[in-house]
Write a protein that holds these residues in place. Structure first.
Motif, short mmCIF file in Angstrom:
data_model
loop_
_atom_site.label_atom_id
_atom_site.label_comp_id
_atom_site.label_asym_id
_atom_site.label_seq_id
_atom_site.Cartn_x
_atom_site.Cartn_y
_atom_site.Cartn_z
N ALA A 149 0.83 -1.20 0.00
CA ALA A 149 0.00 0.00 0.00
C ALA A 149 0.87 1.25 0.00
CB ALA A 149 -0.91 0.00 1.22
N VAL A 199 2.34 1.88 -3.50
CA VAL A 199 1.38 2.46 -4.44
C VAL A 199 1.38 3.98 -4.27
CG1 VAL A 199 -1.05 2.65 -5.07
CG2 VAL A 199 -0.12 0.43 -4.47
N ALA A 200 1.35 4.43 -3.00
CA ALA A 200 1.38 5.87 -2.74
C ALA A 200 2.68 6.49 -3.24
CB ALA A 200 1.21 6.13 -1.23
N SER A 201 3.79 5.75 -3.11
CA SER A 201 5.08 6.28 -3.57
C SER A 201 5.14 6.41 -5.08
CB SER A 201 6.23 5.38 -3.10
OG SER A 201 6.36 5.44 -1.71
N ALA A 249 2.47 6.99 -6.91
CA ALA A 249 1.59 8.13 -7.19
C ALA A 249 2.31 9.45 -6.94
CB ALA A 249 0.34 8.04 -6.31
N SER A 250 3.18 9.49 -5.91
CA SER A 250 3.88 10.74 -5.60
C SER A 250 5.18 10.87 -6.40
CB SER A 250 4.18 10.81 -4.10
OG SER A 250 5.08 9.79 -3.74
N ILE A 259 8.79 6.44 -6.25
CA ILE A 259 9.22 5.19 -6.87
C ILE A 259 8.75 5.28 -8.31
CG2 ILE A 259 8.81 2.70 -6.97
CD1 ILE A 259 8.60 2.72 -3.92
N SER A 283 -5.67 -5.88 -6.82
CA SER A 283 -6.56 -5.50 -5.72
C SER A 283 -5.94 -4.38 -4.88
CB SER A 283 -6.88 -6.71 -4.85
OG SER A 283 -5.70 -7.42 -4.57
N GLY A 308 -6.66 -1.08 -6.26
CA GLY A 308 -8.01 -0.61 -5.98
C GLY A 308 -8.01 0.56 -5.01
N ALA A 309 -6.93 0.69 -4.23
CA ALA A 309 -6.82 1.80 -3.29
C ALA A 309 -6.76 3.15 -4.00
CB ALA A 309 -5.59 1.63 -2.40
N VAL A 310 -6.31 3.17 -5.27
CA VAL A 310 -6.30 4.43 -6.00
C VAL A 310 -7.36 4.48 -7.10
CG1 VAL A 310 -3.96 5.22 -5.53
CG2 VAL A 310 -4.35 3.59 -7.38
N GLU A 323 -10.70 2.03 -7.92
CA GLU A 323 -11.47 0.83 -7.58
C GLU A 323 -11.64 -0.16 -8.75
OE1 GLU A 323 -12.92 0.84 -4.10
OE2 GLU A 323 -12.68 -1.25 -4.68
N SER A 357 -9.33 -3.23 -9.55
CA SER A 357 -9.27 -4.42 -8.69
C SER A 357 -10.17 -5.54 -9.22
CB SER A 357 -9.62 -4.06 -7.25
OG SER A 357 -10.91 -3.52 -7.17
N GLU A 387 -7.18 8.87 -14.02
CA GLU A 387 -7.59 9.10 -12.64
C GLU A 387 -6.40 9.29 -11.69
OE1 GLU A 387 -11.01 9.25 -10.02
OE2 GLU A 387 -10.90 9.06 -12.19
N THR A 388 -5.32 8.56 -11.93
CA THR A 388 -4.24 8.48 -10.93
C THR A 388 -2.90 9.02 -11.42
OG1 THR A 388 -3.55 6.30 -11.70
CG2 THR A 388 -5.25 6.37 -10.00
#
Ligand code: NA
Ligand code: NA
Lengths: 181, 313, 424
Positions: free
Chosen positions: B59, B62-64, B66-67, B70, B78, B81-83, B85, B88, B121-122
């Protein structure tokens, strides 16, 4: 290891505000601790009951741990509960101790300010990331963190001013609430 | 790393992170292949690998991505899906019939719609998707039909898609952290679990369970994702990287199949546990697809239907 | 920013008494900025380290120990041990060890024990004619049994970092913890032999029976926790919560836990948890940086150029822990070294559980040594004794712990025996 700090340093309007803030933050921490207990207990209990399993107990308990730690991070600065190497405190020259303690607290203020900037960035950018189970926007999770690090920064600044005016704090473990490491 | 761009005479250094150990196919045949292909292409790209969750948990990474901290990562659908849905849905129970169906879907226009919406979206690009091997049930009783799941506490991962799968299959899901799974199965805290063969083997679950039922109820897709750094690459670099990922998709698929065959053969020879290969997959799939068609809504339902429409069954 | 600059900055901040957490955070955050990582990345890494399911056992075991203490269980254990050992020469020395062992089944941290047990026992020993040095030494040193015997906070942290079974690590720690206690008793025996002035008590059967009543229910706790884990009723984290529930129930049934005691226990646990977790979390940001800089890979190569013998590797690691343990907090060391040492240990063929037991015992010794020895300071404070005097008292009692570290390194199979028997 006798305490030389005068009792009256903890008085005045500034300290009253700090002590109210302390009470609020400890209550938040206490709620978080009890929430961890109840949630983890529920996770164990639901296996032995016919209730439907809640997948979110673990995730919410993890958030509670984050909120607990950040809500009292600042209190620990005021109560001197953070673990530190206190070699300098044993120096005979109290002026040196005062200067070093002030520098140390100013550094904590600087780190706190950095953390505020980081927390602000997370609150404003992490909305698109949802938590794995509850699908809670992560920016919500970081709001208590932002408040916690802001409080930390203010408390460290107050503590620094206090050391400059009233002289160094010296270790007194009787007063410390931290009983484990 | 902005510094590196200048220091290395224009070579762009990319970090590729993932959670797998060096002996798992996702690293051996996936990440390594991407890095080797790109690094040997000499197009001003250099990939540095960070496996084994060195740069954080799923998790977190995934955030890294997005920012932009990484550049490239390998994630379960799945977890993404946190970014977004709908992505997933790739991990929905029996959405895919098998790895070939996944390949057919990924080659279709419908998958392009999904990955474009995901990027829109992301800001994250999906460069490729492979299956790390289908997920199967293990328990102390054989699981051949949905009825066999009755009264069994089965551990599923905690994310929404997995829990929806549990319901779709008719299983009673219970939560146990992956780190505590072996002990929980051994001591009977939970009675069964489901994972791909590579995980079942690396966790030595044959020591603590009696039956492996080859239900293949979920493909356990991995998505190779890339941050907006993708847009900074020139056409040549993008082509090289994209080709490398496609090569890795083929390699991983082959490696997973070979590894699974070897592992199953080892288990059969050693008699560690009984391998149930006559699971009534049709009964499970019928039940799951009916449930999921009713439960998914909006974009997620569209993705699910698009996947099902590429089925050759 | 190079790793050397990063390390130097941290060292300087530690020396000028910046709290450990901020001494790690400041330079690490500076590194992240200089390396072009996005704003927020550092804090995200910190909060993620806190939000780990196995680590939830940390606040729960801290809470358990605090509740047990405020329900008067430490004092009741002391009374019972004293009644049983009334006629034994130097009994208060053994009582100190025995009470620590009893309490260690409920407490996961040495500092909690040193504070809870030292307050009553050290004055009692001094009144009975024991030297201040001996009284503080045996109390401080016997508190180290708590973090080795399950439940153990360092074991929870190690298992979380190494992604191994907490239950297996708990099981592997039982025998070393009992051996530590036996070693402490031998040192007590050697030391009290030379001191004829200390008093003996009188055997009072009624007191033995009366005092035993207070300890029966609390001593069921370890059976609930360990039995619950090994019997498959709960995971280790869940067992911690069930243990808390049980102690709360006992405190209510026996009317020994007042509302005030409960509130104090909650408050202490909150503060203690935060002080540990901020260090765990800030050390893990540093760990992320070390991983980015590929320090684990470099160190692995370095170790293998030194030796290919697992025993030598373990001995080197133990010496490193003893040195680091004198100056840095044990939790911080665990968070930093486990991700580095674990893969190396695996390549040497060392079982992660053996590595865990060895690391924990050798790091705990550091709690008794200056310049940073938290147990040393707490014991000095609760007994109003100079730190130097307490340290001199501790010295003979450090020997058994050192011997056990050596035994763990030489006989790893013996460590794995109990987990093996239990099928873990
Ligand atoms: Na313990
Ligand atoms: Na020390």
């Amino acid at each position: 290891m006798s305490s030389t700090q005068p009792r009256q340093r903890r008085q005045g309007p500034l300290w009253r505000i700090v002590s109210i803030l302390t009470a609020v933050e400890i209550v938040i921490g206490a709620i978080a601790l009890l929430a961890i207990f109840v949630l983890v207990f529920m996770q164990a209990a639901q296996r032995y009951t016919s209730f439907e399993s809640f997948a979110w107990t673990g995730e919410l308990a993890k958030f509670a741990m984050i909120w607990l730690s950040f809500s009292v991070m600042g209190v620990l600065v005021t109560s001197r509960g953070h673990i530190a190497l206190e070699i300098v405190d044993s120096f005979k020259n109290k002026m040196i101790v005062r200067v070093v303690q002030t520098i140390a607290l100013v550094i904590v203020v600087a780190v706190g300010a950095g953390l505020v900037a980081e927390a602000w960035a997370l609150v404003t950018t992490q909305g698109i990331i949802k938590s794995p189970v509850l699908r809670l926007p992560m920016s919500f999770v970081y709001i208590p963190v932002l408040i916690g690090v802001a409080s930390l920064t203010i408390r460290a600044a107050i503590a620094a001013i206090d050391v400059v005016i009233n002289g160094p704090h010296l270790a007194d473990y009787e007063e410390s609430e931290v009983t484990a490491a | 790393s902005g510094e590196g761009d200048v220091a290395n005479g224009g070579t762009i250094e990319l970090t590729l992170a993932h959670s797998y150990n060096p002996d798992q196919p996702q690293d051996r045949c996936g990440a390594q292949v991407i890095a080797d292909d790109v690094n040997s292409a000499d197009v001003g790209l250099k990939i540095e690998l960070f496996g084994s969750s060195q740069l954080g948990g799923d998790a977190d990474r995934v955030a890294s991505v997005a920012s932009g901290d990484i550049d490239i990562d390998i994630q379960g659908a799945s977890a993404l899906g946190a970014v977004y849905e709908p992505i997933s849905v790739l991990d929905a129970a029996y959405a895919f019939d098998d790895a070939d169906h996944l390949a057919a879907f990924m080659a279709s226009d419908a998958s392009k719609t999904l990955t474009d919406a995901f990027a829109e979206e992301t800001g994250i690009h999906a460069l490729g998707v492979w299956s790390a091997g289908a997920r199967h049930f293990t328990a102390n009783t054989p699981i051949r039909t949905p009825d066999d799941l009755d009264g069994l506490r089965i551990r599923f991962p905690g994310s929404p898609q997995f829990l929806m799968n549990a319901k779709a299959l008719g299983a009673q899901a219970t939560e146990v952290a992956y780190e505590e799974l072996y002990l929980a199965l051994q001591q009977g805290t939970v009675e069964g679990q489901e994972n791909p063969i590579t995980n079942i083997k690396s966790q030595n679950l044959s020591e603590v369970q009696d039956y492996l039922s080859l239900s293949a109820h979920q493909l356990n897709t991995n998505v190779v994702i890339m941050s907006s750094k993708w847009d900074e690459l020139n056409d040549e670099q993008q082509t090289v990287l994209q080709d490398a990922v496609e090569h890795a998709v083929t390699e991983v698929t082959t490696c997973v199949a070979d590894d699974e065959e070897t592992t199953l053969e080892e288990w059969r020879t050693a008699g560690d546990w009984e391998i149930v290969d006559d699971v009534d997959v049709d009964a499970f799939q019928k039940k799951a697809v009916a449930y999921l068609s009713d439960t998914f809504t909006g974009d997620s339902l569209e993705v699910f239907e698009a996947i099902r429409s590429t089925s050759s069954k | 920013m190079s790793l050397i600059v990063l390390g130097l900055l941290i060292a300087v901040l530690l020396v000028i008494r910046v709290p450990v957490a901020f001494a790690f955070l400041g330079p690490s955050m500076l590194y992240m900025v200089l390396e072009g990582q996005s704003t927020g990345m550092a804090l995200r890494s910190v909060t993620n380290a806190m939000g780990s399911f196995p680590l939830l056992a940390v606040p729960l075991f801290i809470f358990l120990g605090a509740l047990a203490n405020h329900a008067g269980i430490a004092d009741r254990l002391f009374r019972f041990a004293l009644a049983v050992l009334a006629r034994v020469r130097g009994n208060l020395g053994y009582v100190a060890v025995g009470t620590s062992v009893g309490f260690s089944w409920m407490s996961g941290s040495a500092v909690a024990d040193a504070a809870a047990l030292g307050k009553v026992q050290i004055p009692a020993m001094i009144r009975a004619g024991y030297s201040r040095r001996f009284a503080t030494g045996v109390n401080a040193a016997s508190s180290l049994v708590a973090p080795v015997m399950p439940p153990s906070i360092p074991a929870v942290i190690f298992a979380g970092l190494a992604a191994i079974s907490t239950g297996a690590l708990f099981a592997a720690s039982v025998i070393p913890a009992l051996l530590m206690a036996a070693g402490l008793c031998i040192v007590v025996w050697v030391l009290v032999r030379r001191n004829p002035s200390i008093q003996k008590g009188v055997w009072d059967r009624a007191e033995v029976i009366a005092s035993s009543k207070g300890v029966i229910l609390p001593m069921v706790t370890p059976f609930i926790i360990l039995g619950g884990i090994l019997g498959g009723f709960f995971t280790p984290t869940e067992a911690a919560a069930v243990g808390v529930a049980y102690i709360l129930l006992v405190g209510l049934l026996q009317r020994s836990l007042s509302l005030k005691g409960f509130i104090t226990a909650v408050k202490e646990s909150v503060m203690t948890t935060a002080s540990i977790m901020v260090i765990v979390a800030s050390a893990s940001l540093l760990g992320y940086i070390l991983a980015r800089e590929r320090l684990p890979q470099l160190l692995t190569e370095f170790f293998f150029t030194l030796t290919d013998n697992p025993t030598v590797f373990m001995a080197l690691a133990a010496v490193l822990m003893l040195i680091l343990g004198t100056v840095i907090d044990a939790t911080a060391i665990l968070v930093l070294v486990v991700p580095i040492l674990m893969p190396i240990a695996v390549q040497y063929g060392v079982d992660p559980i053996v590595l865990g037991v060895m690391l924990i015992i050798s790091l705990m010794i550091g709690l008794l040594t200056p310049p940073v020895g938290t147990v040393l300071f707490v014991t000095a404070a609760v007994s109003r004794t100079r730190v130097g005097e307490v340290f001199k008292g501790c010295l003979p009692f450090i020997i058994p712990s050192l011997v056990i570290v050596v035994l763990v390194i030489l006989f790893p199979d013996a460590v794995m025996w109990l987990p093996g028997v239990l099928g873990l």
